[in-house]
Each structure stands twice: as C-alpha cells, then as structure tokens.
Design a protein around this motif. Structure first.
Motif, PDB file in Angstrom:
ATOM      1  N   ARG A   5       0.829  -1.209   0.000  1.00  0.00           N
ATOM      2  CA  ARG A   5       0.000   0.000   0.000  1.00  0.00           C
ATOM      3  C   ARG A   5       0.857   1.250   0.000  1.00  0.00           C
ATOM      4  O   ARG A   5       0.555   2.233  -0.669  1.00  0.00           O
ATOM      5  CB  ARG A   5      -0.913  -0.018   1.242  1.00  0.00           C
ATOM      6  N   ALA A   6       1.942   1.229   0.780  1.00  0.00           N
ATOM      7  CA  ALA A   6       2.831   2.378   0.902  1.00  0.00           C
ATOM      8  C   ALA A   6       4.133   1.895   1.524  1.00  0.00           C
ATOM      9  O   ALA A   6       4.206   0.803   2.095  1.00  0.00           O
ATOM     10  CB  ALA A   6       2.189   3.478   1.755  1.00  0.00           C
ATOM     11  N   LEU A   7       5.169   2.727   1.413  1.00  0.00           N
ATOM     12  CA  LEU A   7       6.494   2.377   1.908  1.00  0.00           C
ATOM     13  C   LEU A   7       7.027   3.448   2.848  1.00  0.00           C
ATOM     14  O   LEU A   7       6.847   4.642   2.599  1.00  0.00           O
ATOM     15  CB  LEU A   7       7.491   2.259   0.748  1.00  0.00           C
ATOM     16  N   VAL A   8       7.698   3.005   3.904  1.00  0.00           N
ATOM     17  CA  VAL A   8       8.541   3.882   4.719  1.00  0.00           C
ATOM     18  C   VAL A   8       9.951   3.323   4.633  1.00  0.00           C
ATOM     19  O   VAL A   8      10.209   2.201   5.084  1.00  0.00           O
ATOM     20  CB  VAL A   8       8.078   3.947   6.182  1.00  0.00           C
ATOM     21  N   LEU A   9      10.858   4.084   4.042  1.00  0.00           N
ATOM     22  CA  LEU A   9      12.231   3.651   3.845  1.00  0.00           C
ATOM     23  C   LEU A   9      13.146   4.523   4.699  1.00  0.00           C
ATOM     24  O   LEU A   9      13.308   5.712   4.432  1.00  0.00           O
ATOM     25  CB  LEU A   9      12.629   3.761   2.372  1.00  0.00           C
ATOM     26  N   ILE A  10      13.722   3.923   5.734  1.00  0.00           N
ATOM     27  CA  ILE A  10      14.578   4.652   6.664  1.00  0.00           C
ATOM     28  C   ILE A  10      16.032   4.345   6.310  1.00  0.00           C
ATOM     29  O   ILE A  10      16.520   3.230   6.512  1.00  0.00           O
ATOM     30  CB  ILE A  10      14.274   4.248   8.116  1.00  0.00           C
ATOM     31  N   GLU A  11      16.699   5.327   5.738  1.00  0.00           N
ATOM     32  CA  GLU A  11      18.104   5.202   5.331  1.00  0.00           C
ATOM     33  C   GLU A  11      18.403   3.894   4.589  1.00  0.00           C
ATOM     34  O   GLU A  11      19.224   3.082   5.028  1.00  0.00           O
ATOM     35  CB  GLU A  11      19.039   5.376   6.538  1.00  0.00           C
ATOM     36  N   PRO A  12      17.748   3.666   3.449  1.00  0.00           N
ATOM     37  CA  PRO A  12      18.065   2.457   2.676  1.00  0.00           C
ATOM     38  C   PRO A  12      19.515   2.465   2.222  1.00  0.00           C
ATOM     39  O   PRO A  12      20.027   3.490   1.771  1.00  0.00           O
ATOM     40  CB  PRO A  12      17.106   2.541   1.480  1.00  0.00           C
ATOM     41  N   VAL A  13      20.177   1.315   2.331  1.00  0.00           N
ATOM     42  CA  VAL A  13      21.590   1.221   1.958  1.00  0.00           C
ATOM     43  C   VAL A  13      21.741   0.795   0.491  1.00  0.00           C
ATOM     44  O   VAL A  13      22.681   0.079   0.134  1.00  0.00           O
ATOM     45  CB  VAL A  13      22.368   0.279   2.900  1.00  0.00           C
ATOM     46  N   LEU A  14      20.845   1.256  -0.341  1.00  0.00           N
ATOM     47  CA  LEU A  14      20.923   0.986  -1.773  1.00  0.00           C
ATOM     48  C   LEU A  14      21.858   2.021  -2.400  1.00  0.00           C
ATOM     49  O   LEU A  14      21.439   2.957  -3.075  1.00  0.00           O
ATOM     50  CB  LEU A  14      19.528   1.045  -2.397  1.00  0.00           C
ATOM     51  N   PHE A  15      23.148   1.847  -2.149  1.00  0.00           N
ATOM     52  CA  PHE A  15      24.131   2.837  -2.551  1.00  0.00           C
ATOM     53  C   PHE A  15      24.141   3.062  -4.065  1.00  0.00           C
ATOM     54  O   PHE A  15      24.486   4.153  -4.535  1.00  0.00           O
ATOM     55  CB  PHE A  15      25.519   2.414  -2.071  1.00  0.00           C
ATOM     56  N   ALA A  16      23.770   2.053  -4.822  1.00  0.00           N
ATOM     57  CA  ALA A  16      23.751   2.175  -6.281  1.00  0.00           C
ATOM     58  C   ALA A  16      22.839   3.294  -6.752  1.00  0.00           C
ATOM     59  O   ALA A  16      23.041   3.851  -7.834  1.00  0.00           O
ATOM     60  CB  ALA A  16      23.320   0.858  -6.914  1.00  0.00           C
ATOM     61  N   ALA A  17      21.842   3.642  -5.953  1.00  0.00           N
ATOM     62  CA  ALA A  17      20.939   4.732  -6.337  1.00  0.00           C
ATOM     63  C   ALA A  17      21.671   6.052  -6.440  1.00  0.00           C
ATOM     64  O   ALA A  17      21.257   6.951  -7.175  1.00  0.00           O
ATOM     65  CB  ALA A  17      19.789   4.841  -5.333  1.00  0.00           C
ATOM     66  N   ALA A  18      22.780   6.183  -5.694  1.00  0.00           N
ATOM     67  CA  ALA A  18      23.536   7.435  -5.658  1.00  0.00           C
ATOM     68  C   ALA A  18      24.883   7.304  -6.365  1.00  0.00           C
ATOM     69  O   ALA A  18      25.806   8.063  -6.091  1.00  0.00           O
ATOM     70  CB  ALA A  18      23.751   7.869  -4.210  1.00  0.00           C
ATOM     71  N   ARG A  19      25.004   6.366  -7.297  1.00  0.00           N
ATOM     72  CA  ARG A  19      26.323   6.107  -7.887  1.00  0.00           C
ATOM     73  C   ARG A  19      26.848   7.257  -8.739  1.00  0.00           C
ATOM     74  O   ARG A  19      28.040   7.299  -9.053  1.00  0.00           O
ATOM     75  CB  ARG A  19      26.296   4.814  -8.693  1.00  0.00           C
ATOM     76  N   ASP A  20      25.969   8.184  -9.123  1.00  0.00           N
ATOM     77  CA  ASP A  20      26.424   9.353  -9.876  1.00  0.00           C
ATOM     78  C   ASP A  20      26.774  10.531  -8.968  1.00  0.00           C
ATOM     79  O   ASP A  20      27.146  11.605  -9.458  1.00  0.00           O
ATOM     80  CB  ASP A  20      25.344   9.790 -10.876  1.00  0.00           C
ATOM     81  N   GLU A  21      26.669  10.316  -7.659  1.00  0.00           N
ATOM     82  CA  GLU A  21      26.951  11.380  -6.699  1.00  0.00           C
ATOM     83  C   GLU A  21      28.353  11.189  -6.111  1.00  0.00           C
ATOM     84  O   GLU A  21      28.845  10.060  -6.006  1.00  0.00           O
ATOM     85  CB  GLU A  21      25.917  11.366  -5.569  1.00  0.00           C
ATOM     86  N   PRO A  22      29.004  12.267  -5.693  1.00  0.00           N
ATOM     87  CA  PRO A  22      30.356  12.131  -5.122  1.00  0.00           C
ATOM     88  C   PRO A  22      30.384  11.271  -3.866  1.00  0.00           C
ATOM     89  O   PRO A  22      31.399  10.630  -3.567  1.00  0.00           O
ATOM     90  CB  PRO A  22      30.776  13.569  -4.834  1.00  0.00           C
ATOM     91  N   GLU A  23      29.290  11.226  -3.135  1.00  0.00           N
ATOM     92  CA  GLU A  23      29.253  10.437  -1.905  1.00  0.00           C
ATOM     93  C   GLU A  23      29.425   8.939  -2.177  1.00  0.00           C
ATOM     94  O   GLU A  23      29.879   8.190  -1.307  1.00  0.00           O
ATOM     95  CB  GLU A  23      27.935  10.666  -1.164  1.00  0.00           C
ATOM     96  N   PHE A  24      29.067   8.489  -3.381  1.00  0.00           N
ATOM     97  CA  PHE A  24      29.194   7.068  -3.711  1.00  0.00           C
ATOM     98  C   PHE A  24      30.669   6.657  -3.724  1.00  0.00           C
ATOM     99  O   PHE A  24      31.058   5.666  -3.101  1.00  0.00           O
ATOM    100  CB  PHE A  24      28.550   6.776  -5.058  1.00  0.00           C
ATOM    101  N   ALA A  25      31.472   7.413  -4.450  1.00  0.00           N
ATOM    102  CA  ALA A  25      32.914   7.108  -4.499  1.00  0.00           C
ATOM    103  C   ALA A  25      33.541   7.226  -3.115  1.00  0.00           C
ATOM    104  O   ALA A  25      34.415   6.424  -2.739  1.00  0.00           O
ATOM    105  CB  ALA A  25      33.613   8.039  -5.485  1.00  0.00           C
ATOM    106  N   GLU A  26      33.103   8.209  -2.347  1.00  0.00           N
ATOM    107  CA  GLU A  26      33.625   8.376  -0.994  1.00  0.00           C
ATOM    108  C   GLU A  26      33.278   7.171  -0.120  1.00  0.00           C
ATOM    109  O   GLU A  26      34.099   6.713   0.691  1.00  0.00           O
ATOM    110  CB  GLU A  26      33.057   9.660  -0.381  1.00  0.00           C
ATOM    111  N   GLN A  27      32.075   6.640  -0.301  1.00  0.00           N
ATOM    112  CA  GLN A  27      31.662   5.472   0.469  1.00  0.00           C
ATOM    113  C   GLN A  27      32.490   4.248   0.093  1.00  0.00           C
ATOM    114  O   GLN A  27      32.902   3.469   0.967  1.00  0.00           O
ATOM    115  CB  GLN A  27      30.167   5.187   0.245  1.00  0.00           C
ATOM    116  N   ARG A  28      32.765   4.053  -1.178  1.00  0.00           N
ATOM    117  CA  ARG A  28      33.584   2.914  -1.592  1.00  0.00           C
ATOM    118  C   ARG A  28      34.971   2.980  -0.977  1.00  0.00           C
ATOM    119  O   ARG A  28      35.527   1.964  -0.555  1.00  0.00           O
ATOM    120  CB  ARG A  28      33.700   2.861  -3.119  1.00  0.00           C
TER     121      ARG A  28
END
Length: 263
Positions: A97-120
């Motif tokens: 019906r609906a979703l509550v997503l609390i800090e999902p660790v789906l890092f691939a969603a942000a792979r175009d962001e600088p934070e992705f490389a920093e996380q790796r």
C-alpha cells in the motif's frame, strides 16, 4: 505487534539487527497498525544463513508476510531492510500500500553522486578485513561506517560475538547494494512505482545516506523525504519518538482513504 485489526504492516529490520528492534518505534506510533515483523536469514530467531543469496532470501521472507497480511500492506524498512521493502514494492506492487524507507543502503541509487565514491573508499578497510577473515575488525569498522564507532565498544561481549559470527553475510551484499544486481534502480523502474513513499534520513548520519535518500526521492513519483533531527543511522532505535511522529503525520491522510481489516 501494534493494534490487532489495524491496517496491515510489515517490518524489515537492519543488517545485524533483529525483529525486536522495532518495539520502541511501534510503542510510539499513534497510527493503528497491525504489524508483522520477521528476522532476516541468519538473524534473531531465523535459521542460520545457508550461504545463498541473502537479499533474495530476505525479500522472499518479507513477501511471505506481505501475502499473509491479507491486504496491501504498509512496508517499513530500515537500512538493509529498507532495500528489501523497496524490492518487494517493485516486484510485487499489489502487496504494498505504501512504503517507509529509513536510510536504505541501496548505494547504487547514488552512484552518480560524489558520496558514492567516498563510500567505496571508506568501506575498503572493512572489505579488506573480511578478505583476511578478520571478522571482529570488520564488524567494528561496519559500525564506524554507520557513524557509530563508539557503539561497537559499548556492546556486551555476547552481542559482539554474535555480530562477528554474522559478518560473513556482508560479503554477499555488495552486488545488490553497490552494483544493483537486482535491477532496482535501472532506468524507468523507480519512476513506475505507483505508491506513496516516505524516505527518512538521520540529520547526523554519514553523507552517503542522505545522498541515497535524495537520489530516490528524485525518481520515485510519490516520494516525500524528511530528516530526523539529531539522529544517526539507527534512528528507529535511538530516536523512536521523532521517527514515529514523522510517520504518523505522513500516514494519517493515507489511512483515512484505506479500510482497516475486519478479520
């Protein structure tokens, strides 16, 4: 857990957590939810992990509860559990019906962001520790990556020992979380998700979590994003009242348009 006969909900906990971790949040929610919680494979009271596809197995466990709820459910997930919740909604939208997503660790969603490389770069020492089978060091570094370096030392020895034993499961998470092997963030897939989504991030969390929430909120048509003041990655446990307030405020108009179960 929650209010018998209330609106159906399914709860998916974080990696190294267990279903009992939802008690603080559920005790503060005002919304009438009849919630089912489960333990991930190799966690809590679940059977030991068999070495297979952890993300797929955990999603299957969530799917079984979603079907058991008897009606499209509100699915609440935290961290690793939030990625399961999103996968369930994408693969079986009729159950959600609906979703509550609390800090999902789906890092691939942000792979175009600088934070992705920093996380790796940041998690390289943890991966190196796992490669040399130093799971104690890997577990301590895992806590530090989530912004809770002091929390590891504060855990009772028995809890630390259990989490060290669970760390080998981390080895199989990278293909989904970093490389999107499940295809959750392929072009067009998130954009087609037709359900309300609340995205929450702790204001004091490491930057990658905010980057993921921002990336998902841009692509999910019915997404609303909020920061939890003063909280870090473990917000549902450390700041349950604040998280509950944000969920209640967002959920109230949705529940007014849905009918509670009668049996």
């Amino acid at each position: 857990m929650g209010v018998p006969g209330g609106h159906p909900a399914v709860l998916a906990h974080c990696f190294l957590g267990h279903s009992g971790g939802w008690k603080r949040l559920m005790g503060r929610l005002q919304s009438p939810l009849d919630a089912l919680a489960f333990d991930l494979p190799g966690h809590g009271r679940s059977a030991p992990w068999d070495g297979g596809d952890l993300h797929g197995q955990a999603t299957a466990a969530l799917a079984a509860l979603a079907e058991q709820s008897g009606a499209p459910a509100l699915v609440i997930g935290h961290s690793f559990g939030a990625t399961l919740a999103l996968r369930q909604a994408l693969e079986a939208p009729q159950t959600v019906r609906a979703l509550v997503l609390i800090e999902p660790v789906l890092f691939a969603a942000a792979r175009d962001e600088p934070e992705f490389a920093e996380q790796r770069l940041a998690d390289a020492p943890m991966r190196a520790a796992m490669t040399r089978d130093d799971m104690a060091e890997a577990a301590a570094l895992f806590f530090a990556l989530n912004g809770d370096a002091e929390g590891w030392a504060a855990l009772p020895p028995a809890a630390r020992a259990q989490m060290i034993a669970q760390m080998p499961m981390m080895r199989v998470t990278a293909p989904v979380l970093y490389e999107d092997s499940a295809g959750l963030v392929v072009p067009g897939r998130l954009e087609a998700l037709d359900c309300p989504v609340l995205l929450l991030a702790g204001a004091g969390s490491p930057p990658i979590f905010g980057a993921v929430v921002r990336a998902l909120s841009r692509r999910l048509p019915q997404a609303v994003a909020h920061r939890v003041a003063g909280a870090g990655h473990m917000a549902p446990i450390t700041h349950p009242a604040a998280v509950a307030g944000l969920i209640d405020d967002w959920l109230q108009p949705l529940l007014q348009t849905a009918k509670p179960r009668t049996g």
